[in-house]
Design an enzyme around this catalytic site. Structure first.
Site, PDB file in Angstrom:
ATOM      1  N   CYS A   2       0.866  -1.171   0.000  1.00  0.00           N
ATOM      2  CA  CYS A   2       0.000   0.000   0.000  1.00  0.00           C
ATOM      3  C   CYS A   2       0.903   1.221   0.000  1.00  0.00           C
ATOM      4  CB  CYS A   2      -0.864   0.058   1.260  1.00  0.00           C
ATOM      5  SG  CYS A   2      -2.072  -1.264   1.349  1.00  0.00           S
ATOM      6  N   GLY A  29      -0.167   0.343  -5.013  1.00  0.00           N
ATOM      7  CA  GLY A  29      -1.493  -0.241  -4.851  1.00  0.00           C
ATOM      8  C   GLY A  29      -2.450   0.303  -5.877  1.00  0.00           C
ATOM      9  N   ASN A 105       0.072   0.940   6.013  1.00  0.00           N
ATOM     10  CA  ASN A 105       0.778   0.091   5.061  1.00  0.00           C
ATOM     11  C   ASN A 105       1.488  -0.989   5.865  1.00  0.00           C
ATOM     12  OD1 ASN A 105       3.833   0.463   3.116  1.00  0.00           O
ATOM     13  ND2 ASN A 105       2.252  -1.056   2.913  1.00  0.00           N
ATOM     14  N   GLY A 106       1.289  -2.232   5.474  1.00  0.00           N
ATOM     15  CA  GLY A 106       1.915  -3.336   6.191  1.00  0.00           C
ATOM     16  C   GLY A 106       0.874  -4.389   6.488  1.00  0.00           C
ATOM     17  N   TYR A 246      12.044  -4.603  -6.026  1.00  0.00           N
ATOM     18  CA  TYR A 246      10.892  -4.504  -6.917  1.00  0.00           C
ATOM     19  C   TYR A 246       9.957  -3.364  -6.606  1.00  0.00           C
ATOM     20  CZ  TYR A 246       6.202  -5.717  -8.656  1.00  0.00           C
ATOM     21  OH  TYR A 246       4.957  -5.676  -9.228  1.00  0.00           O
ATOM     22  N   SER A 287       9.925  -3.931 -14.636  1.00  0.00           N
ATOM     23  CA  SER A 287      10.611  -4.397 -13.431  1.00  0.00           C
ATOM     24  C   SER A 287      12.100  -4.709 -13.621  1.00  0.00           C
ATOM     25  CB  SER A 287       9.880  -5.617 -12.855  1.00  0.00           C
ATOM     26  OG  SER A 287       9.632  -6.560 -13.873  1.00  0.00           O
ATOM     27  N   ASP A 349      15.047 -10.000 -15.399  1.00  0.00           N
ATOM     28  CA  ASP A 349      13.917  -9.523 -14.589  1.00  0.00           C
ATOM     29  C   ASP A 349      14.351  -9.446 -13.132  1.00  0.00           C
ATOM     30  OD1 ASP A 349      11.431  -8.561 -14.002  1.00  0.00           O
ATOM     31  OD2 ASP A 349      10.331 -10.320 -14.680  1.00  0.00           O
ATOM     32  N   ASP A 350      13.536  -8.762 -12.321  1.00  0.00           N
ATOM     33  CA  ASP A 350      13.932  -8.559 -10.925  1.00  0.00           C
ATOM     34  C   ASP A 350      13.562  -9.746 -10.054  1.00  0.00           C
ATOM     35  OD1 ASP A 350      11.120  -7.933 -11.131  1.00  0.00           O
ATOM     36  OD2 ASP A 350      11.297  -7.323  -9.054  1.00  0.00           O
ATOM     37  N   CYS A 386       5.533 -13.708   2.054  1.00  0.00           N
ATOM     38  CA  CYS A 386       5.705 -12.506   2.871  1.00  0.00           C
ATOM     39  C   CYS A 386       4.498 -12.381   3.792  1.00  0.00           C
ATOM     40  CB  CYS A 386       5.793 -11.268   1.989  1.00  0.00           C
ATOM     41  SG  CYS A 386       5.932  -9.755   2.966  1.00  0.00           S
ATOM     42  N   CYS A 437      14.668  -7.228   6.591  1.00  0.00           N
ATOM     43  CA  CYS A 437      13.844  -8.431   6.550  1.00  0.00           C
ATOM     44  C   CYS A 437      14.032  -8.996   5.157  1.00  0.00           C
ATOM     45  CB  CYS A 437      12.362  -8.128   6.780  1.00  0.00           C
ATOM     46  SG  CYS A 437      11.375  -9.632   6.509  1.00  0.00           S
TER      47      CYS A 437
HETATM   48  P1  AMP Z   1       5.915 -14.979 -12.118  1.00  0.00           P
HETATM   49  O1  AMP Z   1       5.302 -15.357 -13.401  1.00  0.00           O
HETATM   50  O2  AMP Z   1       4.957 -15.285 -10.997  1.00  0.00           O
HETATM   51  O3  AMP Z   1       7.253 -15.568 -11.876  1.00  0.00           O
HETATM   52  O4  AMP Z   1       6.026 -13.394 -12.093  1.00  0.00           O
HETATM   53  C1  AMP Z   1       7.243 -12.728 -12.153  1.00  0.00           C
HETATM   54  C2  AMP Z   1       6.983 -11.240 -12.363  1.00  0.00           C
HETATM   55  O5  AMP Z   1       6.195 -10.721 -11.281  1.00  0.00           O
HETATM   56  C3  AMP Z   1       8.237 -10.418 -12.397  1.00  0.00           C
HETATM   57  O6  AMP Z   1       8.187  -9.602 -13.563  1.00  0.00           O
HETATM   58  C4  AMP Z   1       8.211  -9.562 -11.147  1.00  0.00           C
HETATM   59  O7  AMP Z   1       8.714  -8.271 -11.388  1.00  0.00           O
HETATM   60  C5  AMP Z   1       6.768  -9.496 -10.815  1.00  0.00           C
HETATM   61  N1  AMP Z   1       6.516  -9.441  -9.367  1.00  0.00           N
HETATM   62  C6  AMP Z   1       7.314  -9.780  -8.352  1.00  0.00           C
HETATM   63  N2  AMP Z   1       6.710  -9.624  -7.166  1.00  0.00           N
HETATM   64  C7  AMP Z   1       5.481  -9.163  -7.438  1.00  0.00           C
HETATM   65  C8  AMP Z   1       4.363  -8.808  -6.644  1.00  0.00           C
HETATM   66  N3  AMP Z   1       4.410  -8.901  -5.321  1.00  0.00           N
HETATM   67  N4  AMP Z   1       3.245  -8.377  -7.282  1.00  0.00           N
HETATM   68  C9  AMP Z   1       3.192  -8.286  -8.625  1.00  0.00           C
HETATM   69  N5  AMP Z   1       4.222  -8.614  -9.428  1.00  0.00           N
HETATM   70  C10 AMP Z   1       5.349  -9.054  -8.850  1.00  0.00           C
END
Ligand code: AMP
Length: 461
Positions: A2, A29, A105-106, A246, A287, A349-350, A386, A437
């Protein structure tokens, strides 16, 4: 997940500035947005709705929110369903009939216990959100001083919470004893202050960053000045490391460090840990962009935009169901055969969460002519959920919790796969006085886990 915002100033059109502040925090959000204002006479008004900030607020609605103090919230539900009843800020009726509004937020990990306790005491809760529980506790401990009430309820709140609370002539910011979710404040040129989840939301109001609210600290802001109460110094610092990876916007500063520069560094270090020979570094937009810049710099491999993103397809549509996630990838990202044809590419990707998007992207690149696809991830494997407010799936759905790196590589259909190691990530953002964390990467949770979910198998934030 959030974004929270608060402002108190002189002749500052606080409602309008809160609108722009929330716009800057939209990435935190997209499900609902809300703004509350208090005017010169002490009247409180608010408006909230489902959707993105510009969908919830029209110019007329903003005009109807006059006053020099405001708080706002953008929500991505973690605890509580995605519905208007759970939108924030929430009204906190205080025993002296004064008005207070709260945004959070949290994620608390002891919501169920607190709910039972309050209900046993005869309290009727109206929503499923943990924020209402905080509001209820606050009202019950309030004896004229909101800061004292917040300090009094703090020991009951387990988990992550960054809060903004607004009462007449006062704006209050508070972080949990570990400082898991971010919160900072800045000073307005004409007097007054702004509180925000991220510094990018201060920039838009012209406020100069003063500092972050510290872990275990309550900051009370008026037009005259700021005062601070540290209510708990006993816990180690544990900022969510995923904010750097991210979540936060690249133009924000966390712990004095620019997020863009941190991500660029992750990309450079990722190349050092997992070098590869290739013809192009292609980020997953948005990302992966910043880390790809760093990877390209360190490796000398040209950065190229081989995937084009449709910016008008919001996350809102893509998130809730698996079916929409499946369609979502193609809706959102289109490959450029001109860049990919016959080439060895690094796809960056991240994070890889479920692996669904990543596998589709590898296939898209190959179908568009890429000769080799080397997947690089600018974070360690996501192995645990998380509990503190980031929307991650159950352990059973996290690909890295269930498969080894070579297995994931095969599942994605990539030629090679490399993740940034946790040790290197920590070195890159490490500061002596700041801990993190990193529960999503090591399964260790500084503020505990919800009762009954010690193995990370049950609970969905
Ligand atoms: P996946 O197909 O589930 O492996 O999605 C990976 C993608 O989700 C990457 O491009 C990340 O940047 C993105 N991502 C990582 N964490 C989140 C999150 N909490 N909410 C939405 N997208 C995310």
């Amino acid at each position: 997940m959030c974004g929270i915002f608060g402002i108190i100033g002189k002749d500052c059109e606080a409602g309008k500035l809160a609108y722009f502040g929330l716009y800057a925090l939209q990435h935190r959000g997209q499900e609902s947005a809300g703004i509350a204002v208090i005017d010169e006479q002490g009247a409180l008004r608010y408006h909230k709705g489902m959707g993105l900030v510009p969908q919830v607020f029209t110019e007329n609605i903003i005009q109807g929110l006059p006053g020099n103090q405001a708080i706002g919230h953008v929500r991505y539900s973690t605890t509580g369903a995605s519905q208007i009843q759970n939108a924030q800020p929430i009204l906190v009726p205080l025993p002296d009939h004064s008005a207070a509004v709260l945004a959070h937020n949290g994620n608390l990990i002891n919501t169920a216990e607190l709910r039972t306790e309050l209900e046993a005491d005869g309290v009727v809760l109206q929503t499923t959100s943990d924020t209402e529980i905080i509001g209820c506790l606050l009202a019950r401990h309030y004896a004229g001083d909101p800061v004292a009430a917040l300090a009094a309820i703090a020991p009951k709140l387990k988990g992550a919470f960054s809060l903004v609370l607004m009462c007449r002539d006062k704006l209050i910011g508070m972080r949990d004893p570990y400082g898991i979710r971010p919160l900072c404040f800045g000073q307005l040129v004409n007097g007054g202050y702004v509180l925000a989840s991220e510094s990018c939301a201060l920039d838009i109001t012209g406020a100069a960053l003063v500092r972050e609210v510290q872990k275990g600290e309550i900051v009370a802001l008026t037009v005259e000045g700021a005062s601070s109460l540290v209510y708990d110094k006993t816990r180690p610092a544990a900022l969510c490391i995923f904010e750097y990876i991210y979540f936060a916007r690249p133009d924000s500063y966390i712990q004095g460090r620019n997020v863009y520069k941190a991500r660029e560094k992750f990309g450079e270090l990722l190349f050092q840990e997992h070098p590869v020979e290739a013809d192009a570094v292609i980020p997953v937009p948005d990302s992966g962009i910043t880390a790809a810049v760093g990877f390209a710099k360190a490796s000398g491999i040209p950065y190229e935009a081989g995937l084009i993103k449709n910016r008008y397809v919001g996350r809102t549509f893509i998130n809730p169901s698996q079916i929409m996630r499946e369609i979502g990838v193609r809706l959102k990202l289109n490959p450029l055969p001109e860049v990919l044809q016959g080439r060895r590419v690094v796809l960056l990707d991240d994070s890889i969460v479920r692996g669904t998007t990543s596998a589709k992207l590898v296939k898209l690149l190959r179908d568009s002519g890429a000769r080799e696809v080397h997947f690089r991830v600018s974070a360690p494997p996501s192995v645990s959920p998380c509990y503190y407010g980031i929307d991650t799936p159950l352990k059973s759905e996290l690909i890295a919790a269930n498969y080894s790196v070579p297995e994931i590589c095969r599942k994605l259909g990539a030629d090679t796969l490399g993740y940034l190691s946790l040790k290197t990530l920590r070195t890159a953002v490490g500061q002596e006085d700041c801990g993190f964390c990193q529960g999503c990467f090591d399964g260790l949770y500084p503020a505990g886990v919800p009762q009954g979910d010690e193995l990370g198998l049950v609970y969905k934030a």
